[in-house]
Every structure is written in structure tokens, then in C-alpha cells.
Design an enzyme around this catalytic site. Structure first.
Site, mmCIF file in Angstrom:
data_model
loop_
_atom_site.group_PDB
_atom_site.id
_atom_site.type_symbol
_atom_site.label_atom_id
_atom_site.label_comp_id
_atom_site.label_asym_id
_atom_site.label_seq_id
_atom_site.Cartn_x
_atom_site.Cartn_y
_atom_site.Cartn_z
ATOM 1 N N SER A 176 0.848 -1.200 0.000
ATOM 2 C CA SER A 176 0.000 0.000 0.000
ATOM 3 C C SER A 176 0.876 1.239 0.000
ATOM 4 O O SER A 176 1.870 1.308 0.708
ATOM 5 C CB SER A 176 -0.877 0.033 1.256
ATOM 6 N N HIS A 220 -9.231 -5.810 -10.193
ATOM 7 C CA HIS A 220 -8.183 -5.766 -9.179
ATOM 8 C C HIS A 220 -7.132 -6.858 -9.373
ATOM 9 O O HIS A 220 -6.476 -7.263 -8.426
ATOM 10 C CB HIS A 220 -8.786 -5.880 -7.773
ATOM 11 N N HIS A 252 -2.785 -12.110 -0.825
ATOM 12 C CA HIS A 252 -2.798 -12.217 0.648
ATOM 13 C C HIS A 252 -3.474 -13.513 1.080
ATOM 14 O O HIS A 252 -4.471 -13.930 0.482
ATOM 15 C CB HIS A 252 -3.572 -11.051 1.270
ATOM 16 N N TYR A 287 -5.336 -13.869 3.637
ATOM 17 C CA TYR A 287 -6.702 -13.617 4.133
ATOM 18 C C TYR A 287 -7.752 -13.601 3.018
ATOM 19 O O TYR A 287 -8.947 -13.661 3.285
ATOM 20 C CB TYR A 287 -6.771 -12.319 4.955
ATOM 21 N N GLU A 288 -7.292 -13.530 1.763
ATOM 22 C CA GLU A 288 -8.253 -13.555 0.655
ATOM 23 C C GLU A 288 -8.801 -14.965 0.426
ATOM 24 O O GLU A 288 -9.765 -15.143 -0.312
ATOM 25 C CB GLU A 288 -7.588 -13.044 -0.630
ATOM 26 N N ALA A 293 2.277 -1.951 4.180
ATOM 27 C CA ALA A 293 1.786 -1.022 5.196
ATOM 28 C C ALA A 293 1.593 -1.830 6.466
ATOM 29 O O ALA A 293 1.206 -2.996 6.404
ATOM 30 C CB ALA A 293 0.472 -0.395 4.764
ATOM 31 N N MET A 299 -0.274 -8.021 7.523
ATOM 32 C CA MET A 299 -0.950 -9.219 7.015
ATOM 33 C C MET A 299 -0.265 -9.780 5.768
ATOM 34 O O MET A 299 -0.912 -10.434 4.937
ATOM 35 C CB MET A 299 -2.416 -8.876 6.689
ATOM 36 N N SER A 300 1.021 -9.518 5.622
ATOM 37 C CA SER A 300 1.715 -9.980 4.414
ATOM 38 C C SER A 300 3.192 -10.213 4.724
ATOM 39 O O SER A 300 3.588 -10.320 5.878
ATOM 40 C CB SER A 300 1.577 -8.933 3.302
ATOM 41 N N ASN A 351 -0.330 3.434 10.617
ATOM 42 C CA ASN A 351 -1.155 3.749 11.796
ATOM 43 C C ASN A 351 -0.468 3.191 13.031
ATOM 44 O O ASN A 351 0.353 2.267 12.921
ATOM 45 C CB ASN A 351 -2.543 3.081 11.660
ATOM 46 N N HIS A 360 -9.417 0.646 7.001
ATOM 47 C CA HIS A 360 -8.617 0.478 5.788
ATOM 48 C C HIS A 360 -8.359 1.840 5.144
ATOM 49 O O HIS A 360 -7.280 2.097 4.610
ATOM 50 C CB HIS A 360 -9.336 -0.445 4.806
HETATM 51 N N1 HPA Z 1 -2.563 -4.278 11.638
HETATM 52 C C1 HPA Z 1 -2.417 -5.209 10.669
HETATM 53 N N2 HPA Z 1 -2.168 -4.893 9.416
HETATM 54 C C2 HPA Z 1 -2.061 -3.607 9.093
HETATM 55 C C3 HPA Z 1 -2.188 -2.590 10.046
HETATM 56 C C4 HPA Z 1 -2.450 -2.946 11.393
HETATM 57 O O1 HPA Z 1 -2.582 -2.103 12.303
HETATM 58 N N3 HPA Z 1 -2.001 -1.408 9.398
HETATM 59 C C5 HPA Z 1 -1.769 -1.719 8.100
HETATM 60 N N4 HPA Z 1 -1.801 -3.040 7.910
#
Ligand code: HPA
Length: 276
Positions: free
Chosen positions: A32, A63, A85, A87-88, A115, A213-214, A237, A249
Site C-alpha cells: 500500500s 483488481h 494475501h 486472508y483472501e 503497510a 498481514m503480508s 497507523n 482500511h
Molecule cells: N494491523 C495489521 N495490518 C495492518 C495494520 C495494522 O494495524 N495497518 C496496516 N496493515
């Protein structure tokens, strides 16, 4: 002995070879914030994941993502615009298939970006973090199943996944360009839910600085194959419970987009300096 996963990888490589003979030295996975990174590449070829039979593609229309082949400076790269990913709902072998394919196309270095939520001391949203190591055991291991001997050893060493010389290049580029660079351990969780504050406290106690998550799936598969790996997280974040706001997101995407110019600079200048 034939292995279905290995056959799928080689079929994808053959399909790509029908479209381009370009041999990349560096593979770059765009997380990201780096969605527009192609602007920095002198493009030689683009191949949509949709056009590679067997390649895992997103079920969301429009996508699908693509490989971009070309030059960053004088360095031959292949970029993944859009990653797979866990999770997909894909098998983890599909999550790491692109990394394996890129190695078989010639890439010796895998540069992973993402990210992530930050929990390291003094971290702020918008920071960049050099990944010095990872914690993998909250995510599925991509090497489970019969070992693919053509790719690597059954019990591969993981004591220096993120190569020290590549880390040093990224550090020096950050310094030369006045880019603030945090460092730390990245933990991959499966997602897609963000973590709870209790989970973040647990991860903090384990020495984790960033969570996402990656990345770790790909890093393990790449290290198994003998690729030299490096990685940078954009701290989009503060992790759950460390700020007042619930996570979204949109917030992640917005912060990653804001960090994109410096992130781009760090990635580009580092690639140009890597000893291939
Ligand atoms: N947690 C998990 N994955 C993320 C986060 C998070 O806070 N921010 C961006 N990807």
C-alpha cells in the site's frame, strides 16, 4: 517425484516466457502506498496476472494486478503491482507462488514493502521502518507439505532472512536523503481483522515493532530458494489500542499514500545501490 505446486510454478514461468524474455535482477513487491511506483520504471513489458494460466488472481473485478518488467536506473526489475494475501482465501502456496516465479525468472533479490501497524517505541503514523527480522508463527508457513527439492532444503536456516548488506544500503540511502527510518521486527498475522489491543500488547512483549498481514510468507519462501531479501514497512497507523481511533482500511490507505514520495525515494535509490 512430480510436485503439483512446482508444476504450477514452472507453467507460470513458461507462460511469462512466451510474452517476455526480460531477466530481472531485483523483484519488488509493492505494498500500500506504492501503487503508482510504475511511474519510476522504464517499462519494458507488463503482464496481467489474468493472462498467466494458473496464477492466483483476485476475484474482485478490475483488481487482478500485474507484473511490470523494466529498469530502475540501470537495474533490471520485476515489480508486483498487487500482491496475493492469505486472508483472501488462497492456499499459502499460492500466496508465495509469485515470489517463486520471480526467482525463476532471474531475480536474485526480493524487496518486500507493506503497510503496517506500528507499536515500536517512538513510532508515529507515516514513519518508514526497515525490517530487521520477522515473527512468522502467527501465519501459516508456506513450506509445509512435501519439500520442493528443486527450490531449497527441507529445513532451511532463517537466521538472516533480511540480508545485512541490503539493510545497510537502505540505512545509508535514508541517511543521505534525510529520510527518518525506524527499524524493527515485523510480525505477520493472518488478518483480515485488525488486532485487538490485547494481541498488540502480547506482540509488544514478544519484541515486535510492526504488525501486518503480508510479507513474512513471501520472505520465508524466498529465503528457502536462496533469494536475498530486504523489506521496508510504511507505518500507516499506530497499532490497535495505542491511539484513540478505531482502525480502518481508509486510514491505512491515506497514510500510506501520504508517505509514498519518501517511500518511493528510499526504494528507488536503494535498488540502484544494491550489489546484485
Ligand atoms: N494491523 C495489521 N495490518 C495492518 C495494520 C495494522 O494495524 N495497518 C496496516 N496493515
Amino acid at each position: 517425484m512430480s510436485n503439483a505446486i512446482y508444476e504450477k510454478i514452472t507453467k507460470c514461468v513458461e507462460a511469462i516466457r512466451e510474452k517476455t524474455s526480460f531477466e530481472p535482477d531485483v523483484a519488488l513487491v509493492l505494498g500500500s502506498g506504492l501503487g503508482n511506483y510504475a511511474e519510476n520504471i522504464k517499462i519494458e513489458a507488463e503482464i496481467s496476472y489474468n493472462d498467466i494460466p494458473g496464477f492466483p488472481v483476485s476475484t474482485v473485478p478490475g483488481h487482478a494486478g500485474k507484473f511490470i518488467f523494466g529498469y530502475v536506473g540501470d537495474v533490471k526489475v520485476v515489480c508486483m503491482k498487487g500482491r496475493i494475501h492469505f486472508y483472501e482465501g488462497y492456499n499459502v502456496s499460492d500466496v508465495v507462488l509469485p515470489a517463486r516465479v520471480m526467482k525463476m525468472l532471474g531475480a536474485k533479490i526480493l524487496f518486500l514493502t507493506n503497510a503496517a501497524g506500528g507499536l515500536g517505541q517512538g513510532f508515529a503514523a507515516g514513519d518508514l521502518m526497515l525490517i530487521t527480522d520477522h515473527i512468522s508463527m502467527f501465519a501459516p508457513n508456506p513450506l509445509i507439505g512435501p519439500n520442493i527439492d528443486e527450490l531449497g532444503a527441507r529445513f532451511p536456516d532463517m537466521s538472516e532472512v533480511y540480508k545485512k548488506d541490503l539493510q545497510e544500503v537502505i540505512r545509508s540511502v535514508a541517511k543521505e536523503n534525510g529520510i527518518k527510518l525506524q527499524e524493527g521486527v515485523y510480525a505477520q498475522l493472518t488478518g483480515p481483522s485488525f488486532e485487538s489491543p490485547a494481541e498488540i500488547r502480547l506482540l509488544g512483549n514478544l519484541g515486535v515493532s510492526a504488525v501486518g498481514m503480508s510479507t513474512v510468507n513471501e520472505a520465508i519462501a524466498a529465503n528457502h530458494m536462496g533469494m536475498r531479501v530486504c523489506g521496508v514497512s510504511c507505518i500507516s497507523n499506530l497499532a490497535a489500542g495505542l491511539s484513540e481511533n478505531p482502525l480502518s482500511h481508509e486510514e491505512v490507505q491515506e497514510a500510506a499514500d501520504k508517505a509514498a514520495p519518501l517511500f518511493t525515494k528510499l526504494v528507488t535509490e536503494s535498488i540502484k545501490k544494491f550489489q546484485i
